[in-house]
Design a protein around this motif. Structure first.
Motif, PDB file in Angstrom:
ATOM      1  N   ALA A  15       0.826  -1.203   0.000  1.00 42.42           N
ATOM      2  CA  ALA A  15       0.000   0.000   0.000  1.00 42.42           C
ATOM      3  C   ALA A  15       0.859   1.252   0.000  1.00 42.42           C
ATOM      4  N   GLU A  16       0.536   2.184  -0.881  1.00 43.33           N
ATOM      5  CA  GLU A  16       1.100   3.522  -0.797  1.00 43.33           C
ATOM      6  C   GLU A  16       0.376   4.252   0.336  1.00 43.33           C
ATOM      7  N   PRO A  17       1.082   4.932   1.227  1.00 42.50           N
ATOM      8  CA  PRO A  17       0.385   5.712   2.268  1.00 42.50           C
ATOM      9  C   PRO A  17      -0.625   6.686   1.663  1.00 42.50           C
ATOM     10  N   ILE A  18      -0.232   7.330   0.570  1.00 39.92           N
ATOM     11  CA  ILE A  18      -1.145   8.116  -0.270  1.00 39.92           C
ATOM     12  C   ILE A  18      -0.995   7.586  -1.682  1.00 39.92           C
ATOM     13  N   LEU A  19      -2.101   7.194  -2.305  1.00 39.64           N
ATOM     14  CA  LEU A  19      -2.040   6.662  -3.663  1.00 39.64           C
ATOM     15  C   LEU A  19      -1.680   7.811  -4.594  1.00 39.64           C
ATOM     16  N   ALA A  20      -0.465   7.796  -5.089  1.00 40.56           N
ATOM     17  CA  ALA A  20       0.094   8.948  -5.789  1.00 40.56           C
ATOM     18  C   ALA A  20      -0.411   9.062  -7.223  1.00 40.56           C
ATOM     19  N   SER A  21       0.133   8.251  -8.123  1.00 39.83           N
ATOM     20  CA  SER A  21      -0.222   8.358  -9.539  1.00 39.83           C
ATOM     21  C   SER A  21      -1.689   8.056  -9.799  1.00 39.83           C
ATOM     22  N   GLY A  22      -2.320   7.323  -8.912  1.00 39.58           N
ATOM     23  CA  GLY A  22      -3.736   7.019  -9.066  1.00 39.58           C
ATOM     24  C   GLY A  22      -4.648   8.176  -8.753  1.00 39.58           C
ATOM     25  N   GLY A  23      -4.076   9.308  -8.306  1.00 37.16           N
ATOM     26  CA  GLY A  23      -4.911  10.475  -8.069  1.00 37.16           C
ATOM     27  C   GLY A  23      -4.702  11.161  -6.739  1.00 37.16           C
ATOM     28  N   VAL A  24      -3.532  11.024  -6.132  1.00 37.42           N
ATOM     29  CA  VAL A  24      -3.239  11.641  -4.831  1.00 37.42           C
ATOM     30  C   VAL A  24      -4.404  11.358  -3.870  1.00 37.42           C
ATOM     31  N   ILE A  25      -4.687  10.096  -3.706  1.00 39.70           N
ATOM     32  CA  ILE A  25      -5.834   9.668  -2.894  1.00 39.70           C
ATOM     33  C   ILE A  25      -5.376   9.456  -1.454  1.00 39.70           C
ATOM     34  N   VAL A  26      -5.901  10.269  -0.560  1.00 34.75           N
ATOM     35  CA  VAL A  26      -5.587  10.178   0.863  1.00 34.75           C
ATOM     36  C   VAL A  26      -6.658   9.315   1.526  1.00 34.75           C
ATOM     37  N   PRO A  27      -6.304   8.127   2.030  1.00 35.52           N
ATOM     38  CA  PRO A  27      -7.311   7.256   2.649  1.00 35.52           C
ATOM     39  C   PRO A  27      -7.952   7.898   3.871  1.00 35.52           C
ATOM     40  N   PRO A  28      -9.136   7.421   4.273  1.00 37.19           N
ATOM     41  CA  PRO A  28      -9.823   7.988   5.444  1.00 37.19           C
ATOM     42  C   PRO A  28      -8.995   7.849   6.714  1.00 37.19           C
ATOM     43  N   ASN A  29      -9.247   8.723   7.666  1.00 39.69           N
ATOM     44  CA  ASN A  29      -8.551   8.668   8.951  1.00 39.69           C
ATOM     45  C   ASN A  29      -8.758   7.307   9.612  1.00 39.69           C
ATOM     46  N   GLY A  30      -7.679   6.742  10.112  1.00 41.80           N
ATOM     47  CA  GLY A  30      -7.746   5.456  10.801  1.00 41.80           C
ATOM     48  C   GLY A  30      -7.588   4.254   9.904  1.00 41.80           C
ATOM     49  N   TYR A  31      -7.650   4.462   8.600  1.00 38.09           N
ATOM     50  CA  TYR A  31      -7.594   3.350   7.644  1.00 38.09           C
ATOM     51  C   TYR A  31      -6.290   2.563   7.766  1.00 38.09           C
ATOM     52  N   HIS A  32      -5.169   3.274   7.797  1.00 40.56           N
ATOM     53  CA  HIS A  32      -3.874   2.600   7.794  1.00 40.56           C
ATOM     54  C   HIS A  32      -3.659   1.752   9.040  1.00 40.56           C
ATOM     55  N   GLN A  33      -3.943   2.345  10.206  1.00 31.88           N
ATOM     56  CA  GLN A  33      -3.707   1.608  11.444  1.00 31.88           C
ATOM     57  C   GLN A  33      -4.600   0.374  11.534  1.00 31.88           C
ATOM     58  N   ARG A  34      -5.857   0.528  11.139  1.00 26.52           N
ATOM     59  CA  ARG A  34      -6.778  -0.606  11.201  1.00 26.52           C
ATOM     60  C   ARG A  34      -6.392  -1.687  10.196  1.00 26.52           C
ATOM     61  N   ALA A  35      -5.921  -1.280   9.019  1.00 24.68           N
ATOM     62  CA  ALA A  35      -5.464  -2.260   8.030  1.00 24.68           C
ATOM     63  C   ALA A  35      -4.255  -3.025   8.565  1.00 24.68           C
ATOM     64  N   GLN A  36      -3.338  -2.302   9.199  1.00 22.30           N
ATOM     65  CA  GLN A  36      -2.152  -2.957   9.745  1.00 22.30           C
ATOM     66  C   GLN A  36      -2.520  -3.939  10.862  1.00 22.30           C
ATOM     67  N   GLU A  37      -3.431  -3.562  11.719  1.00 23.68           N
ATOM     68  CA  GLU A  37      -3.883  -4.466  12.785  1.00 23.68           C
ATOM     69  C   GLU A  37      -4.469  -5.739  12.197  1.00 23.68           C
ATOM     70  N   LEU A  38      -5.230  -5.581  11.133  1.00 24.88           N
ATOM     71  CA  LEU A  38      -5.847  -6.736  10.476  1.00 24.88           C
ATOM     72  C   LEU A  38      -4.780  -7.649   9.883  1.00 24.88           C
ATOM     73  N   MET A  39      -3.769  -7.061   9.255  1.00 22.41           N
ATOM     74  CA  MET A  39      -2.701  -7.866   8.661  1.00 22.41           C
ATOM     75  C   MET A  39      -1.907  -8.611   9.738  1.00 22.41           C
ATOM     76  N   LYS A  40      -1.598  -7.936  10.827  1.00 23.25           N
ATOM     77  CA  LYS A  40      -0.849  -8.581  11.906  1.00 23.25           C
ATOM     78  C   LYS A  40      -1.631  -9.753  12.491  1.00 23.25           C
ATOM     79  N   ARG A  41      -2.924  -9.572  12.612  1.00 22.63           N
ATOM     80  CA  ARG A  41      -3.770 -10.620  13.182  1.00 22.63           C
ATOM     81  C   ARG A  41      -3.728 -11.882  12.330  1.00 22.63           C
ATOM     82  N   HIS A  42      -3.550 -11.707  11.026  1.00 18.86           N
ATOM     83  CA  HIS A  42      -3.588 -12.858  10.112  1.00 18.86           C
ATOM     84  C   HIS A  42      -2.195 -13.228   9.578  1.00 18.86           C
TER      85      HIS A  42
END
Length: 462
Positions: A229-256
Motif C-alpha cells: 500500500a502507498e500511504p497516499i495513492l500517488a499516480s492514481g490520483g493523490v488519494i488520501v485514505p480515510p482517517n484510521g484506515y492505515h492503522q486498522r489495516a495494519q492491525e488486520l494484517m498482523k492478526r492474520h
C-alpha cells in the motif's frame, strides 16, 4: 564570421527524430496520434526550458522525484568525483562499495522501527518486485509455502515491471499487456470522492475494512503473503485514505500474519515533510518500506527496500543450511547513485528541507483550495507538496471519470502549458508535486496560472 544558429530548425529536427526513434513510457502507438514531443533542453531550480526556449515552472517535479531542484552543483560534483574514484563494481555475493555501505547505515537510521536491512535496486518498480519476492522467500523459508497472494488496491500504482504492473490497479493503465491476476487481489480504492453513492463519508473507512476482512476470509489468510500500500495513492490520483484506515489495516494484517509493505516511492524523502511518512503521518509500523525517486532527488536511478530485522533473523534461524537471497541487479547499490543519495540526504539535512516542506506545505494546499470556487472543480486533495485537482463536467455521480471530465482536465493542462506551467494530466486530474525547494512566490505564480487556465477552459465550454 559567426555561424547563424537556427533554434527553430534544430528543435523541429529533434522532434522529428524523437517521433521516429523513441517509444516513450505511456507513449502512443496509434497511427493517428498528432502528439508533438516537448524536448526539455535545460533546467534550473524549479524551472525547465524546452528546445524552443520556452520556460516552464515544473509543478510535477520531473516525476515526483526532483526534490532539491535542477542544477544542484553539489550533487553533480558528487557524481563526477565518485565516477573518477570508482564508477562501478559488482555488488553480487559479498562484494560491496563504500557509498553503498554508508548509505545503508544512514537509511537504517532514518527508517522507523527495526527496519535496518537494506537491499538496493535500480528503481521504484524493481524495488516493488524485490519486496514481493522477499515476502515469498520469507514464507517459503519459514515453512508457510501456501502464502503467495498479494493484496493491492484499485487506483494503486506500483511500477511497470511485470509484477509491479500486475499489482497496480489503475484501470486506464490496463492495456494490451498480460498481467499476473491470479497472484494479485485488488481491494477497493480508498477514494472518498468516488466512493459508492450509498456509503456515507463517515462510514467509508468501515466499508473498506469490512471488505478487506471479507477478502481475507474468502482467500484464506494462509494463502496471503502481504498487503502492499502507498500511504497516499500517488499516480492514481493523490488519494488520501480515510482517517484510521492505515492503522486498522495494519492491525488486520498482523492478526492474520500477513506482511505489510509500505510503498513510499513517492511519499518518502521529504514530499510530506519527513524522510519517511509511514509512521509519523499514518501510524504505521510496516515490515518493509520501499523507496526510490527522491532518494537521489532524481539525479541518479536508485531504489531500495528496507526490511525489518526480525524477518531477516527468522530466515537465518530456519532449518535451511545456507539461505541465499538470489535477487538483485547489475546496478544494485551502484556507487555513483549511492554517493548521490548520501549527498542528497546531507544537503536535505543541512538545508532543513523537511522543515521547509512542513512549513510551506499547508500554504500550498490552502492556495489550491481557493480553486474550489470554480464549478468545474470537483475535488482538491493532497498532503503537503503532493496534491491534485479533480475536474467534473457535472455534479452527477459517476464511479469513474467521464470522457467529459477528462476533456476538461486536458484542456486545463493545455492552457497551463501555454501559460508556462507544467502539470501532470491523468484522467480527470491535474496532479502537482513541485520540487521541495519551491517558495511562496512560486506557489502564487502556479495558482495564478491555474486560475487563468481554468477560466479559459470555462469560456470554451460556454
Amino acid at each position: 564570421m559567426n555561424e547563424v544558429f537556427d533554434i527553430s530548425n534544430e528543435s523541429k529536427e529533434l522532434k522529428r527524430n524523437d517521433q521516429a526513434y523513441l517509444l516513450h513510457p505511456w507513449g502512443s502507438l496509434s497511427e493517428n496520434t498528432n502528439d508533438e514531443p516537448m524536448i526539455i533542453e535545460s533546467a534550473n531550480g524549479v524551472y525547465v526550458t524546452d528546445s524552443d526556449r520556452n520556460q516552464y515552472l515544473d509543478a510535477i517535479g520531473g516525476m515526483w522525484c526532483m526534490t532539491l531542484g535542477y542544477g544542484n552543483e553539489d550533487l553533480a560534483l558528487t557524481m563526477q568525483e565518485q565516477a573518477v574514484r570508482m564508477p562501478y563494481y559488482t555488488p553480487f555475493g559479498s562484494m560491496s562499495n563504500i557509498p553503498a555501505v554508508q548509505l545503508a547505515k544512514k537509511l537504517a537510521a532514518l527508517a522507523p522501527g527495526d527496519l535496518n536491512i537494506v537491499h538496493y535496486t535500480n528503481s521504484g518498480s524493481t524495488a516493488v518486485d524485490s519486496a514481493i519476492r522477499f515476502c515469498h522467500y520469507y514464507f517459503n523459508a519459514t515453512g508457510k509455502e501456501s502464502k503467495k497472494i498479494i493484496l493491492s488496491r484499485k487506483d494503486a500504482y506500483h511500477g511497470s515491471t511485470y509484477l509491479g504492473a500486475s499489482l497496480s490497479g489503475k484501470a486506464w493503465d490496463r492495456t494490451c499487456f498480460q498481467y499476473m491476476d491470479t497472484l494479485v487481489h485488488h481491494l477497493s480504492s480508498p477514494h472518498s470522492y468516488r466512493r459508492p453513492p450509498h456509503i456515507a463519508e463517515e462510514n467509508f473507512c468501515n466499508y473498506l475494512l469490512n471488505e478487506m476482512e471479507e477478502a481475507i476470509q474468502q482467500l484464506g489468510a494462509d494463502n496471503i503473503a502481504c498487503f502492499i500500500a502507498e500511504p497516499i495513492l500517488a499516480s492514481g490520483g493523490v488519494i488520501v485514505p480515510p482517517n484510521g484506515y492505515h492503522q486498522r489495516a495494519q492491525e488486520l494484517m498482523k492478526r492474520h500474519n500477513i506482511l505489510f509493505v509500505s510503498d513510499e516511492v513517492v511519499t518518502g524523502f521529504g514530499r510530506l515533510g519527513h524522510f519517511f511518512s509511514s509512521n509519523i503521518h499514518f501510524g504505521l509500523d510496516p515490515d518493509i518500506i520501499i523507496t526510490a525517486k527522491g532518494l537521489t532527488s532524481g539525479y541518479a536511478p536508485l531504489g531500495a527496500i528496507i526490511l525489518s530485522e526480525h524477518l531477516a533473523r527468522e530466515i537465518k534461524e530456519t532449518h535451511l543450511k545456507n539461505p541465499v537471497f538470489t535477487n538483485g541487479y547489475t546496478y544494485s547499490g551502484h556507487p555513483i547513485a549511492c554517493a548521490v543519495a548520501l549527498k542528497n540526504i546531507e544537503l536535505m539535512e543541512k538545508m532543513a528541507l523537511c522543515e521547509h516542506v512542513r512549513s510551506i506545505g499547508p500554504y500550498f494546499i490552502e492556495r489550491l483550495q481557493e480553486l474550489e470556487k470554480y464549478p468545474i472543480v470537483g475535488d482538491i486533495r493532497g498532503h503537503h507538496l503532493m496534491a491534485c485537482i479533480e475536474f467534473r463536467a457535472s455534479n452527477a455521480y459517476s464511479p469513474i471519470p467521464t470522457l467529459e471530465d477528462i476533456a476538461i482536465a486536458q484542456a486545463v493542462d493545455t492552457h497551463c502549458q501555454r501559460l508556462g506551467l507544467l502539470v501532470r494530466p491523468y484522467e480527470s486530474l491535474c496532479i502537482l508535486s513541485p520540487p521541495l525547494i519551491i517558495n511562496e512566490q512560486q506557489i502564487d505564480s502556479m495558482i495564478n496560472i491555474l486560475q487563468n487556465a481554468i477560466e479559459e477552459t470555462m469560456k470554451e465550454m460556454d
